[in-house]
Design a protein around this motif. Structure first.
Motif, short mmCIF file in Angstrom:
data_model
loop_
_atom_site.label_atom_id
_atom_site.label_comp_id
_atom_site.label_asym_id
_atom_site.label_seq_id
_atom_site.Cartn_x
_atom_site.Cartn_y
_atom_site.Cartn_z
N ARG A 167 0.83 -1.20 0.00
CA ARG A 167 0.00 0.00 0.00
C ARG A 167 0.87 1.25 0.00
O ARG A 167 1.89 1.32 0.68
CB ARG A 167 -0.90 0.01 1.24
N GLU A 168 0.45 2.22 -0.80
CA GLU A 168 1.06 3.55 -0.76
C GLU A 168 -0.05 4.59 -0.60
O GLU A 168 -1.22 4.32 -0.88
CB GLU A 168 1.88 3.83 -2.02
N THR A 169 0.32 5.78 -0.16
CA THR A 169 -0.63 6.84 0.16
C THR A 169 -0.49 7.99 -0.83
O THR A 169 0.63 8.36 -1.21
CB THR A 169 -0.39 7.36 1.59
N TRP A 170 -1.63 8.55 -1.23
CA TRP A 170 -1.59 9.74 -2.09
C TRP A 170 -1.27 10.98 -1.25
O TRP A 170 -1.71 11.10 -0.11
CB TRP A 170 -2.93 9.94 -2.79
N GLY A 171 -0.50 11.85 -1.82
CA GLY A 171 -0.14 13.09 -1.13
C GLY A 171 0.65 14.00 -2.05
O GLY A 171 0.48 13.96 -3.28
N LEU A 172 1.54 14.80 -1.48
CA LEU A 172 2.27 15.82 -2.22
C LEU A 172 3.76 15.72 -1.95
O LEU A 172 4.19 15.41 -0.83
CB LEU A 172 1.82 17.22 -1.79
N LEU A 173 4.55 16.02 -2.95
CA LEU A 173 5.97 16.29 -2.76
C LEU A 173 6.13 17.81 -2.75
O LEU A 173 5.81 18.50 -3.72
CB LEU A 173 6.81 15.67 -3.87
N VAL A 174 6.61 18.32 -1.62
CA VAL A 174 6.68 19.76 -1.36
C VAL A 174 8.14 20.20 -1.33
O VAL A 174 8.97 19.56 -0.67
CB VAL A 174 6.01 20.09 -0.02
N PRO A 175 8.51 21.27 -2.03
CA PRO A 175 9.89 21.75 -1.98
C PRO A 175 10.27 22.19 -0.57
O PRO A 175 9.44 22.71 0.19
CB PRO A 175 9.90 22.93 -2.95
N GLU A 176 11.52 21.98 -0.20
CA GLU A 176 12.01 22.46 1.09
C GLU A 176 11.84 23.97 1.17
O GLU A 176 12.09 24.69 0.20
CB GLU A 176 13.47 22.07 1.28
N GLY A 177 11.41 24.45 2.33
CA GLY A 177 11.17 25.88 2.50
C GLY A 177 9.75 26.30 2.19
O GLY A 177 9.37 27.45 2.45
N HIS A 178 8.95 25.40 1.65
CA HIS A 178 7.54 25.71 1.37
C HIS A 178 6.78 25.79 2.69
O HIS A 178 7.10 25.08 3.65
CB HIS A 178 6.96 24.61 0.47
N PRO A 179 5.75 26.66 2.78
CA PRO A 179 4.98 26.78 4.03
C PRO A 179 4.39 25.46 4.55
O PRO A 179 4.14 25.33 5.75
CB PRO A 179 3.87 27.77 3.66
N LEU A 180 4.18 24.50 3.67
CA LEU A 180 3.58 23.24 4.09
C LEU A 180 4.62 22.17 4.48
O LEU A 180 4.24 21.06 4.85
CB LEU A 180 2.70 22.68 2.97
#
Length: 289
Positions: A162-175
């Motif tokens: 199983r894998e989960t859907w989500g986001l790859l966020v750049p370092e330094g991003h508010p999230l």
């Protein structure tokens, strides 16, 4: 039909050249060319599109390649059984996406090849849509996908991964320090989505109204999207594991735990080539343990 002609056909299809095929087969070029023309006459089908130097398979040729592989595989299996040979050999064309779950599959391929070094794997990176299409066309033998497949068309082995859907966020991003994200938090974010049409429709529904207008790019191979995400500060929607880091990007799962499950799929047919049959048996046994 002479089995040698099937070998000529498969070699020419693989090389894209009758001249190259004849060199590898140690048979004169006119002989190979003549035999292939006779094969087309016998079948009543045009198998090759011919240019001055190259050949490529027609749609009928693609379908016949699958049949030719099966006939030769059955012959080779019968010869091994008659001679008591235990060596398994052959080619397996495997399509797969770029996901973390592939690691398990690669480990099993390594174990399988330790036992059967004569089996050669062709690893093809594609999205799930293309994998399904290419298995149906006979271009791939088996596929590793993270979505559901049509059980009327394919044999399906659930892998238990199983894998989960989500986001790859750049370092330094508010999230970047968030433990999870919701569609509401992403209303002002520019997004990079997978090219796969099945995934896109599901993800756009989750992301809510106006999400389609915020999609600046789509990707087939995710690693090619990394530089764009860093340069544009856009967020890559993908599968992953919480806390995972890839190429300077941080994975954050969606808040609702939207998951995808890995499957191994192959085309329904009465007989599989021996190498593929042995590999599927190995994987099935491993998964069931």
């Amino acid at each position: 039909m002479d089995l040698r002609v099937l070998e000529y056909f498969l070699m020419a299809a693989e090389e894209g050249s009758i001249t190259h095929a004849s060199e590898l087969l140690h048979v004169s070029q006119p002989t190979v060319s003549r035999q292939l023309i006779e094969l087309e006459k016998e079948l009543g089908k045009t198998l090759f599109t011919r240019t001055h130097k190259n050949v490529s398979l027609t749609q009928e040729g693609l379908l016949f390649r699958e049949t030719a592989r099966e006939i030769l595989a059955l012959y080779q299996k019968a010869m091994r059984e008659n001679t008591g040979a235990e060596t398994l050999a052959g080619d397996i064309y495997l399509g797969m996406g770029e996901t973390g779950s592939v690691v398990f599959l690669m480990e099993q391929i390594a174990v399988f090849r330790e036992r059967h070094p004569g089996v050669h794997f062709h690893l093809i990176s594609e999205n799930a849509d293309r994998i399904c299409e290419d298995i149906e066309k006979g271009l791939l033998d088996v596929g590793f996908i993270m979505r559901k497949a049509n059980p009327l068309t394919f044999e399906i082995l659930e892998m238990g991964l199983r894998e989960t859907w989500g986001l790859l966020v750049p370092e330094g991003h508010p999230l970047e320090n968030a433990t999870s994200v919701t569609g509401k938090q992403l209303r002002r974010e520019k997004l990079i989505l997978p090219e796969n049409s099945f995934f896109q429709s599901e993800l756009l529904r989750y992301l809510g109204a106006g999400a389609q207008e915020r999609v600046g790019a789509t990707y087939n191979l995710i690693y090619n999207a990394f530089p764009l995400a860093k340069a544009s500060r856009e967020l890559i929607v993908c599968l992953g594991y919480p806390g995972e880091r890839q190429g300077g990007l941080i994975f954050i799962p969606f808040a609702n735990g939207k998951d995808a499950y890995a499957s191994l799929i192959w085309k329904k047919r009465p007989v599989q080539n021996p190498a593929l049959a042995a590999f599927l048996e190995h994987i099935g046994h491993t998964v069931s343990e």
